[in-house]
Design an enzyme around this catalytic site. Sequence first.
Site, mmCIF file in Angstrom:
data_model
loop_
_atom_site.group_PDB
_atom_site.id
_atom_site.type_symbol
_atom_site.label_atom_id
_atom_site.label_comp_id
_atom_site.label_asym_id
_atom_site.label_seq_id
_atom_site.Cartn_x
_atom_site.Cartn_y
_atom_site.Cartn_z
ATOM 1 C CG HIS A 61 -1.799 -1.164 1.270
ATOM 2 N ND1 HIS A 61 -2.806 -1.428 0.552
ATOM 3 C CD2 HIS A 61 -2.209 -1.994 2.230
ATOM 4 C CE1 HIS A 61 -3.474 -2.509 0.485
ATOM 5 N NE2 HIS A 61 -3.219 -2.957 1.748
ATOM 6 C CG ASP A 102 -3.193 -8.538 1.358
ATOM 7 O OD1 ASP A 102 -2.407 -8.974 2.217
ATOM 8 O OD2 ASP A 102 -4.082 -7.694 1.590
ATOM 9 C CG HIS A 129 -6.563 -5.020 2.625
ATOM 10 N ND1 HIS A 129 -5.942 -5.958 2.976
ATOM 11 C CD2 HIS A 129 -7.494 -4.236 2.957
ATOM 12 C CE1 HIS A 129 -6.886 -5.816 4.538
ATOM 13 N NE2 HIS A 129 -7.670 -5.009 4.083
ATOM 14 C CG ASP A 162 -5.521 -9.700 4.360
ATOM 15 O OD1 ASP A 162 -5.010 -10.678 3.327
ATOM 16 O OD2 ASP A 162 -5.083 -8.628 4.205
HETATM 17 ZN ZN LIG Z 1 -4.294 -6.997 3.205
#
Ligand SMILES: [Zn+2]
Length: 382
Positions: free
Chosen positions: A138, A173, A175, A262
């Site tokens: 990120h 992931d 996200h 996650d």
């Molecule tokens: Zn994540």
Amino acid sequence: MRRQELRSVFIHSPEFEKYELAPHHPFRPVRSKATYDLCAKLNLLSHDWIQVVNPKPLGVEFLLLFHDHKYIEYLQAADKGKFFDKLIEFNLGTGECPVFRGLYDYAALCAGAAFEGVRSLIKDRCDIAFSPMGGHHHAGKRHAEGFCYINDVAVIITYLLHRGMRVAYVDLDAHHGNGVQDAFYENDRVLTISLHETGETLYPWGGHRTETGEGPGQGYNVNIPLPPATDDEIYMAAFREIVPPLVEAFRPDLIISVAGADVLAVDPLTHLSLTNNAMADAAAVLRGFSKKLLVLGGGGYDIDALARAWALVWAVLNNIEPKDEYLGTVGGVFLGETDVESGSLRDAHVYTTGPDKKRINKQVNDTIDYIKRIVFPVHGLR
Ligand SMILES: [Zn+2]
């Protein structure tokens, strides 16, 4: 790749566990130790083709391959753990990216771990490398975001591009990997594929299927957003439809993947319904390309589930069965039947059923059709 030909590297530093972003912060650097300890306990590290490597912090000259020098200066200033107003400009000192003592050393060590992985691969010291502490996808050029300070993925991909290499980046992931997408959005030497929970329900609120790259990079950025409650079956169907054909057509020199834990149904921050069986199956497909492969940990906020998932991924990457008198065996069959006996490293499957399953299936199939229509032709695929 047959087992006897495989050489792999597990990257872990005992330094990681010294750090804490903030009391009760969901991102816990102890994840590396938890994974290492479980792998050691299950005899997943003591084979002659496996090397455990202790990484060093990455030098600032490498961090600057991707990051802005002002940002790095302020990260260094934040290393003392004291907040000052100017840091907010770089999103440092927020709840998600707190300032803490040793912050710069910690971030440089995370990047050093990922860098150790690519260096081992390109120097042909191994074929597969795994760093549980990597995948800070990120972070931007001049800001921290989403628990990420240094974007290790963008740093090492830039390093590989400078060496004339082509990189396939497969971000698994939960996200969306926004920082990496932004870094290479106009680049046709990086194929970025991200499977993630849809931005309609999860940070960073983007990663839509229509974001397919720009200019020369058009068709080299692929997003597969997944609705909440997507299960293993739907996930792996999407993965198999999209990832193998594109990676094979792209012919990368190296594959980098973020295996965020996650995605798991038990994860407290996300809403997918995957189990570690899907993570294991995806790892087996990536290994099957017989390309140099770097796997980075990524997110994961249930430490026990994360350690089991990454130990399983590591076992699959190495094509070995962990045996343990307490945990039992993985089952021995990675690509076929799954073993859900109690005591296995493998999770019991979670199935989404009924109208929800139908609706999710339709949404994901629409996305697969869209990618096949818009992206596949760029790569000579139909
Ligand atoms: Zn994540």
